[in-house]
Structure formats: structure tokens, C-alpha cells
Design a protein around this motif. Structure first.
Motif, PDB file in Angstrom:
ATOM      1  N   SER A  98       0.832  -1.207   0.000  1.00  0.00           N
ATOM      2  CA  SER A  98       0.000   0.000   0.000  1.00  0.00           C
ATOM      3  C   SER A  98       0.864   1.253   0.000  1.00  0.00           C
ATOM      4  CB  SER A  98      -0.919  -0.001   1.230  1.00  0.00           C
ATOM      5  OG  SER A  98      -1.647   1.203   1.324  1.00  0.00           O
ATOM      6  N   LEU A  99       1.906   1.254   0.825  1.00  0.00           N
ATOM      7  CA  LEU A  99       2.814   2.405   0.850  1.00  0.00           C
ATOM      8  C   LEU A  99       3.470   2.601  -0.508  1.00  0.00           C
ATOM      9  CD1 LEU A  99       4.416   4.632   2.338  1.00  0.00           C
ATOM     10  CD2 LEU A  99       6.048   2.852   3.008  1.00  0.00           C
ATOM     11  N   LEU A 100       3.940   1.510  -1.108  1.00  0.00           N
ATOM     12  CA  LEU A 100       4.593   1.610  -2.418  1.00  0.00           C
ATOM     13  C   LEU A 100       3.632   2.152  -3.474  1.00  0.00           C
ATOM     14  CD1 LEU A 100       6.612  -1.735  -2.425  1.00  0.00           C
ATOM     15  CD2 LEU A 100       7.546   0.583  -2.253  1.00  0.00           C
ATOM     16  N   TYR A 101       2.373   1.787  -3.371  1.00  0.00           N
ATOM     17  CA  TYR A 101       1.366   2.276  -4.324  1.00  0.00           C
ATOM     18  C   TYR A 101       1.299   3.803  -4.290  1.00  0.00           C
ATOM     19  CZ  TYR A 101      -3.312   3.294  -6.158  1.00  0.00           C
ATOM     20  OH  TYR A 101      -4.374   3.813  -6.864  1.00  0.00           O
ATOM     21  N   TYR A 102       1.201   4.374  -3.087  1.00  0.00           N
ATOM     22  CA  TYR A 102       1.043   5.826  -3.000  1.00  0.00           C
ATOM     23  C   TYR A 102       2.353   6.558  -3.294  1.00  0.00           C
ATOM     24  CZ  TYR A 102      -3.661   5.063  -1.441  1.00  0.00           C
ATOM     25  OH  TYR A 102      -4.980   4.677  -1.407  1.00  0.00           O
ATOM     26  N   VAL A 103       3.469   5.964  -2.929  1.00  0.00           N
ATOM     27  CA  VAL A 103       4.755   6.558  -3.297  1.00  0.00           C
ATOM     28  C   VAL A 103       4.888   6.599  -4.823  1.00  0.00           C
ATOM     29  CG1 VAL A 103       7.260   6.246  -3.232  1.00  0.00           C
ATOM     30  CG2 VAL A 103       5.901   5.916  -1.150  1.00  0.00           C
ATOM     31  N   ALA A 104       4.526   5.496  -5.483  1.00  0.00           N
ATOM     32  CA  ALA A 104       4.603   5.445  -6.946  1.00  0.00           C
ATOM     33  C   ALA A 104       3.640   6.435  -7.581  1.00  0.00           C
ATOM     34  CB  ALA A 104       4.305   4.027  -7.429  1.00  0.00           C
ATOM     35  N   LEU A 105       2.464   6.593  -6.985  1.00  0.00           N
ATOM     36  CA  LEU A 105       1.478   7.537  -7.515  1.00  0.00           C
ATOM     37  C   LEU A 105       1.998   8.976  -7.432  1.00  0.00           C
ATOM     38  CD1 LEU A 105      -1.407   7.820  -8.653  1.00  0.00           C
ATOM     39  CD2 LEU A 105      -2.198   8.053  -6.280  1.00  0.00           C
ATOM     40  N   ILE A 106       2.591   9.318  -6.295  1.00  0.00           N
ATOM     41  CA  ILE A 106       3.161  10.661  -6.142  1.00  0.00           C
ATOM     42  C   ILE A 106       4.281  10.881  -7.154  1.00  0.00           C
ATOM     43  CG2 ILE A 106       4.515  12.131  -4.581  1.00  0.00           C
ATOM     44  CD1 ILE A 106       2.906  10.837  -2.263  1.00  0.00           C
ATOM     45  N   LEU A 107       5.143   9.896  -7.300  1.00  0.00           N
ATOM     46  CA  LEU A 107       6.256  10.012  -8.242  1.00  0.00           C
ATOM     47  C   LEU A 107       5.752  10.155  -9.672  1.00  0.00           C
ATOM     48  CD1 LEU A 107       9.291   9.992  -8.787  1.00  0.00           C
ATOM     49  CD2 LEU A 107       9.192   7.487  -8.822  1.00  0.00           C
ATOM     50  N   ALA A 108       4.747   9.357 -10.050  1.00  0.00           N
ATOM     51  CA  ALA A 108       4.199   9.441 -11.404  1.00  0.00           C
ATOM     52  C   ALA A 108       3.599  10.814 -11.667  1.00  0.00           C
ATOM     53  CB  ALA A 108       3.141   8.355 -11.609  1.00  0.00           C
ATOM     54  N   ALA A 109       2.867  11.345 -10.682  1.00  0.00           N
ATOM     55  CA  ALA A 109       2.275  12.669 -10.845  1.00  0.00           C
ATOM     56  C   ALA A 109       3.353  13.729 -11.060  1.00  0.00           C
ATOM     57  CB  ALA A 109       1.419  13.013  -9.634  1.00  0.00           C
ATOM     58  N   ARG A 110       4.426  13.649 -10.288  1.00  0.00           N
ATOM     59  CA  ARG A 110       5.480  14.660 -10.412  1.00  0.00           C
ATOM     60  C   ARG A 110       6.227  14.513 -11.741  1.00  0.00           C
ATOM     61  NH1 ARG A 110       4.915  18.354  -9.703  1.00  0.00           N
ATOM     62  NH2 ARG A 110       6.945  19.166  -9.076  1.00  0.00           N
ATOM     63  N   LEU A 111       6.441  13.277 -12.209  1.00  0.00           N
ATOM     64  CA  LEU A 111       7.092  13.082 -13.505  1.00  0.00           C
ATOM     65  C   LEU A 111       6.244  13.648 -14.641  1.00  0.00           C
ATOM     66  CD1 LEU A 111       8.536   9.473 -13.074  1.00  0.00           C
ATOM     67  CD2 LEU A 111       9.832  11.621 -13.196  1.00  0.00           C
ATOM     68  N   LEU A 112       4.916  13.665 -14.450  1.00  0.00           N
ATOM     69  CA  LEU A 112       4.013  14.249 -15.434  1.00  0.00           C
ATOM     70  C   LEU A 112       3.852  15.760 -15.235  1.00  0.00           C
ATOM     71  CD1 LEU A 112       1.253  11.493 -15.458  1.00  0.00           C
ATOM     72  CD2 LEU A 112       2.783  12.073 -17.360  1.00  0.00           C
ATOM     73  N   GLY A 113       4.536  16.307 -14.241  1.00  0.00           N
ATOM     74  CA  GLY A 113       4.437  17.739 -13.984  1.00  0.00           C
ATOM     75  C   GLY A 113       3.192  18.151 -13.237  1.00  0.00           C
ATOM     76  N   ARG A 114       2.511  17.191 -12.567  1.00  0.00           N
ATOM     77  CA  ARG A 114       1.288  17.499 -11.838  1.00  0.00           C
ATOM     78  C   ARG A 114       1.612  17.784 -10.375  1.00  0.00           C
ATOM     79  NH1 ARG A 114       0.558  17.229 -16.661  1.00  0.00           N
ATOM     80  NH2 ARG A 114      -1.212  16.164 -17.674  1.00  0.00           N
ATOM     81  N   PRO A 115       1.156  18.909  -9.835  1.00  0.00           N
ATOM     82  CA  PRO A 115       1.319  19.159  -8.393  1.00  0.00           C
ATOM     83  C   PRO A 115       0.556  18.107  -7.578  1.00  0.00           C
ATOM     84  CG  PRO A 115       0.657  21.152  -9.558  1.00  0.00           C
ATOM     85  CD  PRO A 115       0.473  20.016 -10.516  1.00  0.00           C
ATOM     86  N   VAL A 116       1.051  17.854  -6.376  1.00  0.00           N
ATOM     87  CA  VAL A 116       0.440  16.870  -5.476  1.00  0.00           C
ATOM     88  C   VAL A 116       0.167  17.542  -4.134  1.00  0.00           C
ATOM     89  CG1 VAL A 116       0.716  14.654  -4.300  1.00  0.00           C
ATOM     90  CG2 VAL A 116       1.689  14.980  -6.592  1.00  0.00           C
ATOM     91  N   LEU A 117      -1.047  17.361  -3.618  1.00  0.00           N
ATOM     92  CA  LEU A 117      -1.419  17.865  -2.305  1.00  0.00           C
ATOM     93  C   LEU A 117      -1.777  16.691  -1.401  1.00  0.00           C
ATOM     94  CD1 LEU A 117      -3.818  20.827  -3.276  1.00  0.00           C
ATOM     95  CD2 LEU A 117      -1.322  20.852  -3.055  1.00  0.00           C
TER      96      LEU A 117
END
Length: 358
Positions: A98-117
Motif C-alpha cells: 500500500s505504501l509503495l502504491y502511493y509513493v509510486a502515484l506521487i512520483l508518477a504525478a510529479r514526472l508528469l508535472g502534476r502538483p500533489v497535495l
């Protein structure tokens, strides 16, 4: 909440909300309802969900599957911002996966240039050194954070990451106009919102049930059992109901459809005994006599802040105080001053959204 599109005057930012939504858990539904209410009305919203039909019908929003990486990546590409909304998503107590899922999601968003809150988040538990390192690195990638409790804020601050600390966002769930909900508990009922926990053995469960039996017989009241999480709580509560009915009690199951149905249905209840954090919060907001059975520090924090009578299940001798706590619970009522302070603390959650979603 209805269709958010009806309140928009012009299109705003496209926002992807990610959390444990559509899991048939009233607590997660309450978090999503609060987040949707606090978003600027111009936002175009999509929500990750397991049960798409439930989320679409209840909240009137677009959805995408949380467990399908390709479709989730597609949703990230077509939205301008990612919000991880409520709960404790950066933790490894559920599993490190579960932790890896959300870490990967945050990383993917940032690689796409999407801000994360990270909105109204808890941090941890993080049991391993690797988990702590992953969470710490993830926090350095996000553009905005609010925490739901002091412990989470302190852990992040020790890593050099400082952010506003509020209370659990559900304390700020807006009340809806009075409606006629589906049939709720019988008048005077004892309402049980229990969940499985390794902190109680068979003897502990029997002690709780015996307290219910004694109180229900004394006050001649029925018992209402509420599976707050439909998938996780039902088997436990069905087993409890069998034993309570064998003792001569009248039992009913109640499955409120929304957090508001739950709060409104408690109007005729004479006592709520809750374990799940959001069961405690919603019962407190409904201003009902309340006893919390705490299995987790997040529940401890909530009951301490609102002076709710409680038993710590982590304490091996905690159940010895059950009869006295039970009587205090029957006299407990919500303090408007404490609730107002919670609302003031929680302004940080809405302010962060307003600042980042202009």
C-alpha cells in the motif's frame, strides 16, 4: 452531495482525488464528502474508486479505478492536480505494498508535472527503515500538506518538513438540510459500531457483550449493530448478534447509506459504542451519548481532544474500567466550545485547497 457541476459558473482546474473511496466504508465516504464540500466549486473533479456506481450515485462525480495502473495513469495525464484526501495513506500497517502504491502515484504525478497535495493526512505507522525513507522522500516531492493530528505533524517536522496541523477533516463535514432518511435504529437502542481487532481475545469480546446484555436488560432496550465497513465488520457483528439474541436481546442490523443518514438515524439512540475513528467522530457530531473503544492512537487523539469517555483496548487491564466508563458515556454530550475549536483548527485544510486551486 449531488452533482457538483450544477454549482459551477466557469470551468476550473481538473482535480484527481485519490483515497480509499468506494470501499463501502462510511468513514471514507465522510472524508470524500468533506473534501468535495471544501473544494472550490469551479473544480472539475474525478475520484479514484473501487465501487464506481456507489461513488457516482452518491456524489455525482466522475470516477476512475484505483487498482488499474494504466487507467489511473491516464487519469493523471488528463487532470491538472492530484489530491491524496484524508486517512493515513503513507503507512505500512496495512501492507508495504500500500505504501509503495502511493509513493509510486506521487512520483508518477510529479514526472508528469502534476502538483500533489496531501490533504488532512495522517503519517504512519511506518514500521521499517525502508518505509520511513520512502515516506520522507515522498513528502519532499509534494507541493502542499495539511496533517490531521499532532503526531503526524511532529514526525514530518523531525524530517524538516513543516506543514499546518488540523484535526481529522470529518469534524468539518457540513450538515445537510433535514431529510427523511430510511428506517434507522429503534427508539432507545444501544448502537454498536464494532470492528475486528487483534487487541481483543474471546474473553475480551465476551466481556463487552456481557456489558451490553446487562445494560440492555436493565433499560429494556434493543441493540442495533452497524457494520461501518461493510466488508470487514459484518462477520464479527453477525457473530455478536447470535450471542446477544441467545441472551434474549432484540437485535437489528442497520446499514446507513451515507454519513448523514448515520448521524440523523442516531437521534433516537440512547448510547453509541464505537471503535472506528469516524464512527466515533460522526456519533459525537450527532451529539449522542458515546463510548469509544480505542484500538489505535488516532482514536486516542480524538477522544482526548473531545473528552469522550473511552476504553483503551491496547491496555491489558482497560476493560476493568468498562462499567464505570459505560455509565459516564450515558451522560456524555458534545461540547460546542470544543467543536468550535476543532473547526478553527481545521481551517488549514480549506485554506490549503483555496491557495493551491486558484
Amino acid at each position: 452531495m449531488g452533482d457538483r457541476g450544477k454549482t459551477r459558473t466557469s470551468p476550473g482546474p481538473r482535480v484527481l482525488l485519490c483515497g480509499y473511496y468506494g470501499e463501502h466504508n462510511l468513514g471514507d465516504d465522510a472524508l470524500l464528502a468533506t473534501l468535495l464540500a471544501l473544494l472550490p466549486p469551479s473544480c472539475l473533479v474525478a475520484v479514484t474508486a473501487r465501487d464506481h456506481h456507489q461513488v457516482q450515485a452518491q456524489f455525482g462525480v466522475a470516477t476512475c479505478p484505483r487498482g488499474e495502473p494504466i487507467r489511473l495513469l491516464w487519469a493523471l495525464m488528463h487532470n491538472q492536480l492530484l489530491v491524496l484526501g484524508g486517512g493515513s495513506l503513507l503507512q505500512d500497517s496495512t501492507s508495504q505494498r500500500s505504501l509503495l502504491y502511493y509513493v509510486a502515484l506521487i512520483l508518477a504525478a510529479r514526472l508528469l508535472g502534476r502538483p500533489v497535495l496531501l490533504w488532512g493526512q495522517g503519517l504512519g505507522p511506518l514500521k521499517t527503515r525502508t518505509s520511513r525513507l520512502l515516506a520522507r522522500l515522498s513528502l519532499h516531492l509534494v507541493q502542499g500538506i495539511t496533517w490531521r493530528d499532532d503526531q503526524s505533524g511532529a514526525m514530518a517536522a523531525a524530517w524538516g518538513i513543516h506543514a499546518p496541523v488540523g484535526r481529522d477533516p470529518v469534524w468539518s463535514l457540513p450538515r445537510r438540510n433535514a431529510v427523511h432518511s430510511a428506517a434507522g435504529p429503534s427508539a432507545g437502542a444501544i448502537c454498536l459500531c464494532w470492528r475486528p481487532t487483534p487487541l481483543l481475545d474471546d474473553a475480551g469480546w465476551r466481556q463487552l457483550e456481557n456489558q451490553v446484555i446487562e445494560d440492555a436488560r436493565r433499560h429494556r432496550t434493543p441493540v442495533c449493530l452497524v457494520p461501518f465497513h461493510a466488508h470487514q465488520d459484518v462477520a464479527l457483528l453477525k457473530a455478536c448478534a447470535v450471542r446477544l439474541e441467545a441472551a434474549g436481546l432484540v437485535c437489528q442490523f442497520w446499514r446507513p447509506r451515507t454519513p448523514w443518514d448515520f448521524m440523523e438515524g442516531l437521534a433516537s439512540v440512547h448510547l453509541v459504542v464505537a471503535m472506528r475513528l469516524h464512527g466515533v467522530i460522526l456519533a459525537a457530531m450527532a451529539d449522542r451519548p458515546l463510548l469509544a473503544l480505542s484500538y489505535d492512537p488516532k482514536v486516542d487523539a480524538a477522544v482526548t481532544a473531545m473528552a469522550i469517555p473511552s476504553i483503551s483496548l491496547a491496555d491489558p487491564d482497560g476493560l476493568a474500567a468498562l462499567p464505570a466508563a459505560w455509565e459516564r458515556a450515558r451522560r456524555w454530550r458534545l461540547s460546542p466550545d470544543r467543536l468550535a475549536r476543532h473547526h478553527q483548527r481545521n481551517r488549514c485544510h480549506q485554506e490549503m485547497l483555496a491557495q493551491r486551486l486558484v
